[in-house]
Design a protein around this motif. Structure first.
Motif, PDB file in Angstrom:
ATOM      1  N   LEU A   1      27.476   6.748  35.785  1.00  0.00           N
ATOM      2  CA  LEU A   1      26.586   6.146  35.284  1.00  0.00           C
ATOM      3  C   LEU A   1      26.344   6.707  33.750  1.00  0.00           C
ATOM      4  CD1 LEU A   1      24.803   3.495  34.877  1.00  0.00           C
ATOM      5  CD2 LEU A   1      23.206   4.649  36.210  1.00  0.00           C
ATOM      6  N   ALA A   2      27.136   6.467  32.926  1.00  0.00           N
ATOM      7  CA  ALA A   2      27.073   6.958  31.545  1.00  0.00           C
ATOM      8  C   ALA A   2      25.558   6.649  30.940  1.00  0.00           C
ATOM      9  CB  ALA A   2      27.988   7.142  30.823  1.00  0.00           C
ATOM     10  N   GLY A   3      25.172   5.282  31.121  1.00  0.00           N
ATOM     11  CA  GLY A   3      24.500   4.579  30.181  1.00  0.00           C
ATOM     12  C   GLY A   3      24.711   2.909  30.360  1.00  0.00           C
ATOM     13  N   PHE A   4      24.074   2.319  29.461  1.00  0.00           N
ATOM     14  CA  PHE A   4      24.120   0.798  29.504  1.00  0.00           C
ATOM     15  C   PHE A   4      24.219   0.194  27.974  1.00  0.00           C
ATOM     16  CE2 PHE A   4      19.824   1.994  29.770  1.00  0.00           C
ATOM     17  CZ  PHE A   4      18.969   1.176  28.772  1.00  0.00           C
ATOM     18  N   PHE A   5      24.915  -0.984  28.080  1.00  0.00           N
ATOM     19  CA  PHE A   5      24.810  -2.001  26.827  1.00  0.00           C
ATOM     20  C   PHE A   5      23.773  -2.954  26.852  1.00  0.00           C
ATOM     21  CE2 PHE A   5      29.325  -0.260  27.321  1.00  0.00           C
ATOM     22  CZ  PHE A   5      29.818  -0.118  25.960  1.00  0.00           C
ATOM     23  N   TYR A   6      23.468  -3.191  25.790  1.00  0.00           N
ATOM     24  CA  TYR A   6      22.413  -4.291  25.554  1.00  0.00           C
ATOM     25  C   TYR A   6      22.530  -4.827  24.179  1.00  0.00           C
ATOM     26  CZ  TYR A   6      19.462  -0.836  23.016  1.00  0.00           C
ATOM     27  OH  TYR A   6      18.906  -0.015  22.343  1.00  0.00           O
ATOM     28  N   GLN A   7      22.103  -6.048  24.094  1.00  0.00           N
ATOM     29  CA  GLN A   7      22.086  -6.698  22.815  1.00  0.00           C
ATOM     30  C   GLN A   7      20.874  -7.267  22.230  1.00  0.00           C
ATOM     31  OE1 GLN A   7      25.835  -9.173  22.202  1.00  0.00           O
ATOM     32  NE2 GLN A   7      24.445 -10.787  21.501  1.00  0.00           N
ATOM     33  N   VAL A   8      20.601  -7.119  21.102  1.00  0.00           N
ATOM     34  CA  VAL A   8      19.183  -7.670  20.629  1.00  0.00           C
ATOM     35  C   VAL A   8      19.817  -8.411  19.099  1.00  0.00           C
ATOM     36  CG1 VAL A   8      17.137  -6.892  19.480  1.00  0.00           C
ATOM     37  CG2 VAL A   8      17.902  -5.517  21.243  1.00  0.00           C
ATOM     38  N   LYS A   9      19.321  -9.544  19.050  1.00  0.00           N
ATOM     39  CA  LYS A   9      19.515 -10.370  17.837  1.00  0.00           C
ATOM     40  C   LYS A   9      20.839 -10.217  17.169  1.00  0.00           C
ATOM     41  CE  LYS A   9      14.617 -10.231  16.544  1.00  0.00           C
ATOM     42  NZ  LYS A   9      13.737  -9.960  15.239  1.00  0.00           N
ATOM     43  N   GLY A  10      21.920 -10.368  18.168  1.00  0.00           N
ATOM     44  CA  GLY A  10      23.429 -10.493  17.908  1.00  0.00           C
ATOM     45  C   GLY A  10      24.059  -9.087  17.692  1.00  0.00           C
ATOM     46  N   ALA A  11      23.107  -8.004  17.453  1.00  0.00           N
ATOM     47  CA  ALA A  11      23.556  -6.620  17.619  1.00  0.00           C
ATOM     48  C   ALA A  11      23.607  -5.946  18.873  1.00  0.00           C
ATOM     49  CB  ALA A  11      22.672  -5.932  16.657  1.00  0.00           C
ATOM     50  N   ARG A  12      24.780  -5.333  19.103  1.00  0.00           N
ATOM     51  CA  ARG A  12      25.208  -4.697  20.444  1.00  0.00           C
ATOM     52  C   ARG A  12      24.801  -3.360  20.270  1.00  0.00           C
ATOM     53  NH1 ARG A  12      29.230  -7.058  21.546  1.00  0.00           N
ATOM     54  NH2 ARG A  12      30.756  -5.846  20.270  1.00  0.00           N
ATOM     55  N   TYR A  13      24.002  -2.658  21.322  1.00  0.00           N
ATOM     56  CA  TYR A  13      23.987  -1.165  21.251  1.00  0.00           C
ATOM     57  C   TYR A  13      24.408  -0.436  22.820  1.00  0.00           C
ATOM     58  CZ  TYR A  13      20.688  -2.531  17.802  1.00  0.00           C
ATOM     59  OH  TYR A  13      20.064  -3.063  16.506  1.00  0.00           O
TER      60      TYR A  13
END
Length: 229
Positions: free
Chosen positions: A63-75
């Protein structure tokens, strides 16, 4: 001489092949997680050792981390919350598409839906491993452009192959409202096997049921079984 014709041939394998399982696991456990993923591709023995439940606890944290998306931008955010992201959230190693959405993840693999720039009405699925930057295109089914819920099933301890699931709605069914989530009854399940390379469709003969569009899934390789939450 007669003795020369009876010389025994000695075939020596790789020195690594002579290592015991315990010693090999100890060596692999000392490398970074990304290298551990690559080690699974060396041989079936290495893959089985790394994936074995008794050895997983000794391997690098998956488990290195997680992806998430805010207003069309992915982090991407590291679990520690510190340092630069382990993975490029743009997934720039993938082919260029008009748009790309992450639909699901399962045991280190991502399921992405990619809309083609040449034809906005058509799409591909891409299953990728952001740690190794390897990916494979899954061709769309006859329903993919209209499917709302698509999920991924993968268990490296059982097989190197994966499955993609599409829940096909019944257009004739009514629309229901539940906490501002809209959905229709499911009439069929389409399953893509990376081993067979084809889609198979199964009609849902049981009592009608529906799946919220933003549901989350759990995959268990026991038959297999699959559920959405």
């Amino acid at each position: 001489m007669a003795g020369d014709s009876k010389k025994e041939k000695c075939v020596e394998g790789s020195p690594v092949d002579k290592l015991t399982d315990d010693l090999l696991v100890d060596i692999i456990s000392r490398v970074p997680y990304k290298a551990t993923c690559c080690c699974k591709c060396v041989s079936t023995r290495w893959r089985d050792l790394i994936s074995h439940p008794d050895h997983r606890k000794n391997m690098p944290q998956s488990l290195a981390g997680f992806f998430y998306q805010v207003k069309g931008a992915r982090y991407f955010t590291n679990v520690s919350g510190e340092g630069d992201p382990f993975f490029d959230p743009s997934l720039s190693f993938l082919p260029n598409y008009q748009s790309l959405d992450i639909l699901d993840c399962c045991n280190g693999l991502l399921l992405c839906r990619c809309w083609k720039a040449t034809d906005p009405e058509t799409l591909d699925y891409i299953v990728c491993n952001p740690a190794t930057e390897k990916w494979v295109v899954v061709p769309a089914s006859d329903w993919s452009s209209e499917v709302v819920v698509a999920r991924l099933g993968f268990d490296s301890s059982v097989s190197s192959h994966f499955h993609v699931f599409e829940f096909i709605i019944d257009e004739a069914s009514g629309v229901y409202e539940d906490e501002s989530r809209y959905f229709k009854n499911i009439k069929a399940l389409a399953i893509y096997s990376s081993k067979a390379g084809v889609w198979m469709v199964t009609e849902i003969m049981a009592i009608s049921f529906a799946i919220p569009w933003n549901s989350r899934s759990v995959f268990s390789q026991w038959g297999p079984t699959f559920g959405c939450l």
